[in-house]
Design a protein around this motif. Structure first.
Motif, PDB file in Angstrom:
ATOM      1  N   SER A 106     -25.017  19.582  23.440  1.00 21.40           N
ATOM      2  CA  SER A 106     -24.050  18.526  23.149  1.00 21.40           C
ATOM      3  C   SER A 106     -22.652  19.005  23.500  1.00 21.40           C
ATOM      4  N   ARG A 107     -21.812  18.056  23.859  1.00 21.25           N
ATOM      5  CA  ARG A 107     -20.449  18.404  24.228  1.00 21.25           C
ATOM      6  C   ARG A 107     -19.668  18.917  23.026  1.00 21.25           C
ATOM      7  N   GLU A 108     -19.958  18.374  21.848  1.00 23.28           N
ATOM      8  CA  GLU A 108     -19.262  18.806  20.636  1.00 23.28           C
ATOM      9  C   GLU A 108     -19.489  20.302  20.399  1.00 23.28           C
ATOM     10  N   GLU A 109     -20.726  20.756  20.598  1.00 28.11           N
ATOM     11  CA  GLU A 109     -21.013  22.184  20.434  1.00 28.11           C
ATOM     12  C   GLU A 109     -20.230  23.004  21.459  1.00 28.11           C
ATOM     13  N   ALA A 110     -20.213  22.516  22.682  1.00 31.85           N
ATOM     14  CA  ALA A 110     -19.517  23.252  23.739  1.00 31.85           C
ATOM     15  C   ALA A 110     -18.025  23.373  23.457  1.00 31.85           C
ATOM     16  N   ILE A 111     -17.401  22.273  23.024  1.00 35.18           N
ATOM     17  CA  ILE A 111     -15.958  22.296  22.742  1.00 35.18           C
ATOM     18  C   ILE A 111     -15.652  23.235  21.583  1.00 35.18           C
ATOM     19  N   THR A 112     -16.519  23.216  20.566  1.00 35.74           N
ATOM     20  CA  THR A 112     -16.333  24.130  19.427  1.00 35.74           C
ATOM     21  C   THR A 112     -16.378  25.577  19.883  1.00 35.74           C
ATOM     22  N   LEU A 113     -17.325  25.898  20.747  1.00 36.48           N
ATOM     23  CA  LEU A 113     -17.436  27.269  21.252  1.00 36.48           C
ATOM     24  C   LEU A 113     -16.223  27.645  22.097  1.00 36.48           C
ATOM     25  N   LEU A 114     -15.770  26.729  22.953  1.00 31.37           N
ATOM     26  CA  LEU A 114     -14.621  27.027  23.802  1.00 31.37           C
ATOM     27  C   LEU A 114     -13.356  27.248  22.987  1.00 31.37           C
ATOM     28  N   LYS A 115     -13.189  26.458  21.926  1.00 30.56           N
ATOM     29  CA  LYS A 115     -12.020  26.647  21.063  1.00 30.56           C
ATOM     30  C   LYS A 115     -12.066  28.018  20.402  1.00 30.56           C
ATOM     31  N   ALA A 116     -13.251  28.420  19.958  1.00 29.52           N
ATOM     32  CA  ALA A 116     -13.397  29.740  19.338  1.00 29.52           C
ATOM     33  C   ALA A 116     -13.110  30.837  20.353  1.00 29.52           C
ATOM     34  N   ILE A 185     -19.598  24.353  32.381  1.00 29.48           N
ATOM     35  CA  ILE A 185     -19.933  23.345  33.388  1.00 29.48           C
ATOM     36  C   ILE A 185     -20.586  22.135  32.725  1.00 29.48           C
ATOM     37  N   GLU A 186     -19.971  20.970  32.927  1.00 35.48           N
ATOM     38  CA  GLU A 186     -20.596  19.714  32.527  1.00 35.48           C
ATOM     39  C   GLU A 186     -20.569  18.775  33.730  1.00 35.48           C
ATOM     40  N   GLY A 187     -21.510  17.870  33.776  1.00 34.86           N
ATOM     41  CA  GLY A 187     -21.587  16.985  34.934  1.00 34.86           C
ATOM     42  C   GLY A 187     -22.694  17.370  35.895  1.00 34.86           C
ATOM     43  N   ILE A 188     -23.695  18.126  35.396  1.00 37.45           N
ATOM     44  CA  ILE A 188     -24.813  18.507  36.264  1.00 37.45           C
ATOM     45  C   ILE A 188     -25.539  17.271  36.777  1.00 37.45           C
ATOM     46  N   ILE A 220     -23.520  25.968  30.276  1.00 35.27           N
ATOM     47  CA  ILE A 220     -23.756  24.668  30.911  1.00 35.27           C
ATOM     48  C   ILE A 220     -24.194  23.651  29.866  1.00 35.27           C
ATOM     49  N   LEU A 221     -23.789  22.417  30.094  1.00 36.89           N
ATOM     50  CA  LEU A 221     -24.179  21.311  29.218  1.00 36.89           C
ATOM     51  C   LEU A 221     -25.385  20.620  29.852  1.00 36.89           C
ATOM     52  N   ALA A 222     -26.534  20.679  29.184  1.00 40.82           N
ATOM     53  CA  ALA A 222     -27.755  20.079  29.728  1.00 40.82           C
ATOM     54  C   ALA A 222     -28.706  19.753  28.592  1.00 40.82           C
ATOM     55  N   ASN A 223     -29.374  18.621  28.687  1.00 40.37           N
ATOM     56  CA  ASN A 223     -30.384  18.243  27.691  1.00 40.37           C
ATOM     57  C   ASN A 223     -31.406  17.306  28.314  1.00 40.37           C
ATOM     58  N   GLU A 224     -32.436  16.985  27.521  1.00 38.30           N
ATOM     59  CA  GLU A 224     -33.543  16.174  28.021  1.00 38.30           C
ATOM     60  C   GLU A 224     -33.129  14.737  28.330  1.00 38.30           C
ATOM     61  N   ASP A 225     -31.971  14.315  27.845  1.00 42.79           N
ATOM     62  CA  ASP A 225     -31.512  12.950  28.139  1.00 42.79           C
ATOM     63  C   ASP A 225     -31.078  12.781  29.592  1.00 42.79           C
ATOM     64  N   THR A 226     -30.659  13.868  30.198  1.00 42.77           N
ATOM     65  CA  THR A 226     -30.168  13.788  31.576  1.00 42.77           C
ATOM     66  C   THR A 226     -31.073  14.508  32.572  1.00 42.77           C
ATOM     67  N   LEU A 227     -31.888  15.436  32.101  1.00 39.40           N
ATOM     68  CA  LEU A 227     -32.779  16.183  32.977  1.00 39.40           C
ATOM     69  C   LEU A 227     -34.222  16.011  32.532  1.00 39.40           C
ATOM     70  N   SER A 228     -35.135  16.110  33.457  1.00 37.37           N
ATOM     71  CA  SER A 228     -36.555  15.992  33.120  1.00 37.37           C
ATOM     72  C   SER A 228     -37.028  17.268  32.436  1.00 37.37           C
ATOM     73  N   ARG A 266     -23.302  22.027   9.982  1.00 35.89           N
ATOM     74  CA  ARG A 266     -24.602  21.386  10.176  1.00 35.89           C
ATOM     75  C   ARG A 266     -24.553  20.370  11.317  1.00 35.89           C
ATOM     76  N   GLU A 267     -23.416  19.659  11.411  1.00 32.00           N
ATOM     77  CA  GLU A 267     -23.282  18.681  12.490  1.00 32.00           C
ATOM     78  C   GLU A 267     -23.277  19.379  13.837  1.00 32.00           C
ATOM     79  N   LEU A 268     -22.581  20.519  13.902  1.00 32.00           N
ATOM     80  CA  LEU A 268     -22.521  21.258  15.153  1.00 32.00           C
ATOM     81  C   LEU A 268     -23.877  21.824  15.527  1.00 32.00           C
ATOM     82  N   ASN A 269     -24.686  22.111  14.505  1.00 29.51           N
ATOM     83  CA  ASN A 269     -25.997  22.697  14.757  1.00 29.51           C
ATOM     84  C   ASN A 269     -27.065  21.620  14.845  1.00 29.51           C
ATOM     85  N   ALA A 270     -26.772  20.546  15.582  1.00 31.37           N
ATOM     86  CA  ALA A 270     -27.715  19.473  15.915  1.00 31.37           C
ATOM     87  C   ALA A 270     -28.015  18.548  14.755  1.00 31.37           C
TER      88      ALA A 270
END
Length: 302
Positions: A106-116, A185-188, A220-228, A266-270
């Motif tokens: 999720s992007r929220e997780e990625a942004i949290t990590l980048l801020k840290a 990287i997002e936008g795969i 990288i930002l990737a999940n089953e919603d965008t990739l098989s 908890r929200e950040l952890n899915a």
């Protein structure tokens, strides 16, 4: 010819000096002097050398050389002033606990990590995204050291999603100039509109290998919603799932991490699901909150 060029250049320089403010005004004045020496006086000295006395070649050499040196010096000075200052990074405060190659879902997780990363490690950050650079900064409140905009629009920070070789060169160059950096990287899925999955995977795997050599981190930002499922399985052979909670705890330390609101964690952890009591907190949250509060109370007394 020298005299004609000198007159034309002096006229243009004069109007530039008259109609502009600093630093253009100073440049225009330098040009005016240079054209005067190089063109007008240089041209006259040529006539004097030929028609009057050959010894005038000394004057010719002096004025033409002086005009050239004045112009060249001013040009070099302007180039130095226009040079973009390289952002200085503070010495790494805390070791980055991100893996060499990781996947966030999720992007929220990625942004949290980048801020840290930005706050606690001070590492250089390169972001590749689909949004306009200013829009991305505004939404995330993060200012990366470099941003690459995936778009076919002409822009100084843009790279076409079909030009994976150009994108790879920019990323590898950034990694080698900034060892230990973090690449997000997002936008795969957008790249897959212009290239097949095999080409995109090769791009990701190649920069992953360089990151390993330079002690850098690829996220990288990737999940089953965008990739098989098959595509995700291939990526997971080279990129590991990032446990955001564990990474943050290692990065900022147990004491500081314990202060982060449990619900937010908890929200950040899915988003853990569970039955909730009247206060709106799940039973599991309520159990874990008690030791956290005791830790916070102990820290406050300390």
């Amino acid at each position: 010819m020298l005299i004609i060029i000198g007159i034309y250049g002096m006229v243009k320089s004069y109007w530039g000096w008259k109609n502009h403010e600093e630093p253009v005004k100073k440049l225009a004045l330098t040009l005016l002097i240079s054209f005067g020496l190089f063109g007008i006086v240089g041209g006259i000295s040529v006539f004097l050398t030929v028609l009057v006395n050959p010894d005038f070649w000394i004057l010719e050499a002096i004025v033409i050389t002086a005009g050239y040196l004045i112009l060249a010096n001013e040009a070099l000075d302007i180039l130095e002033k226009l040079k973009k200052p390289k952002k200085e990074h503070t010495k790494r405060k805390i070791k980055c606990s991100l893996p060499v190659a990781g996947i966030v879902k999720s992007r929220e997780e990625a942004i949290t990590l980048l801020k840290a990363v930005a706050v606690y490690t001070g590492l250089p950050i390169l972001v590749i995204g689909r949004e306009h650079p200013d829009e991305w900064k505004s939404k995330t409140e993060i200012e990366p050291d470099e941003y690459i905009w995936l778009t076919r629009i002409e822009h100084k920070k843009a790279v076409s999603p079909s030009s994976l070789h150009v994108l790879s060169g920019k990323v590898i160059g950034f990694i080698r100039e900034n060892p230990g950096s973090v690449i997000y990287i997002e936008g795969i899925e957008y790249m897959l509109f212009y290239s097949d999955f095999k080409a995109v995977a090769k791009f990701l795997f190649s920069i992953r290998d360089v990151a390993m050599m330079e002690d850098a981190h690829i996220l990288i930002l990737a999940n089953e919603d965008t990739l098989s499922p098959e595509q995700m399985a291939i990526l997971k052979k080279e990129f590991e799932d990032v446990d955001v909670e564990k990474v943050l705890e290692k990065m900022v330390g147990p004491a500081l991490f314990g202060v982060i609101p449990l619900r937010k964690r908890r929200e950040l952890n899915a988003g853990t699901k569970g039955s909730k009591d009247g206060s709106g907190a799940s039973e599991e949250e309520a159990k874990e909150t008690q030791p956290l509060r005791r830790e916070e109370a102990t820290e406050e007394r300390g």
